[in-house]
Each structure stands twice: as structure tokens, then as C-alpha cells.
Write a protein that holds these residues in place. Structure first.
Motif, PDB file in Angstrom:
ATOM      1  N   PHE A  35       0.816  -1.208   0.000  1.00 50.07           N
ATOM      2  CA  PHE A  35       0.000   0.000   0.000  1.00 50.07           C
ATOM      3  C   PHE A  35       0.856   1.267   0.000  1.00 50.07           C
ATOM      4  O   PHE A  35       0.541   2.239  -0.677  1.00 50.07           O
ATOM      5  CB  PHE A  35      -0.951   0.012   1.197  1.00 50.07           C
ATOM      6  N   GLU A  36       1.955   1.261   0.738  1.00 46.46           N
ATOM      7  CA  GLU A  36       2.818   2.449   0.835  1.00 46.46           C
ATOM      8  C   GLU A  36       3.437   2.802  -0.518  1.00 46.46           C
ATOM      9  O   GLU A  36       3.411   3.957  -0.942  1.00 46.46           O
ATOM     10  CB  GLU A  36       3.914   2.209   1.871  1.00 46.46           C
ATOM     11  N   TYR A  38       2.307   1.923  -3.463  1.00 46.21           N
ATOM     12  CA  TYR A  38       1.222   2.290  -4.362  1.00 46.21           C
ATOM     13  C   TYR A  38       0.821   3.750  -4.139  1.00 46.21           C
ATOM     14  O   TYR A  38       0.621   4.492  -5.096  1.00 46.21           O
ATOM     15  CB  TYR A  38       0.035   1.358  -4.153  1.00 46.21           C
ATOM     16  N   GLU A  39       0.716   4.163  -2.886  1.00 47.71           N
ATOM     17  CA  GLU A  39       0.373   5.556  -2.583  1.00 47.71           C
ATOM     18  C   GLU A  39       1.454   6.504  -3.098  1.00 47.71           C
ATOM     19  O   GLU A  39       1.140   7.552  -3.659  1.00 47.71           O
ATOM     20  CB  GLU A  39       0.180   5.740  -1.078  1.00 47.71           C
ATOM     21  N   ASN A  40       2.715   6.130  -2.923  1.00 50.24           N
ATOM     22  CA  ASN A  40       3.809   6.959  -3.430  1.00 50.24           C
ATOM     23  C   ASN A  40       3.759   7.063  -4.949  1.00 50.24           C
ATOM     24  O   ASN A  40       3.995   8.131  -5.515  1.00 50.24           O
ATOM     25  CB  ASN A  40       5.164   6.416  -2.981  1.00 50.24           C
TER      26      ASN A  40
END
Length: 50
Positions: A35-36, A38-40
Motif C-alpha cells: 500500500f505504501e 502504491y500511494e507513493n
């Protein structure tokens, strides 16, 4: 139940299936991202720095 699915394409963090729920993002290119990362990636696409 915790089952290893694979690792993040960007940071190599282990990604698990937790009680039947995939704990990450599966891309159209059949890649797995945490998730981290992907958010970046989304932030970079929204605010590209020239």
C-alpha cells in the motif's frame, strides 16, 4: 490465517493474504505492490516534478 502471497515490486516487502483479504495492490501488469509504494506511485503521477 496469514499466507505469504509475494513481495512488493518496489521495496521487496513481503505481502500477505490475511484471513482471505489480500493486503496489497495487484496492478494491471500483474505486479504486486504494498500500500505504501502504491500511494507513493499515485502521488508521483499526480504531482510530477520537472
Amino acid at each position: 490465517m496469514k499466507e505469504l502471497v509475494g513481495s512488493c515490486k518496489c521495496c521487496n516487502k513481503n505481502i500477505y493474504c490475511l484471513d482471505g483479504f489480500f493486503n496489497g495492490i495487484h496492478t494491471e501488469k500483474n505486479e504486486i505492490l504494498c500500500f505504501e509504494c502504491y500511494e507513493n506511485l499515485l502521488l508521483e503521477k499526480e504531482n510530477p516534478q520537472s
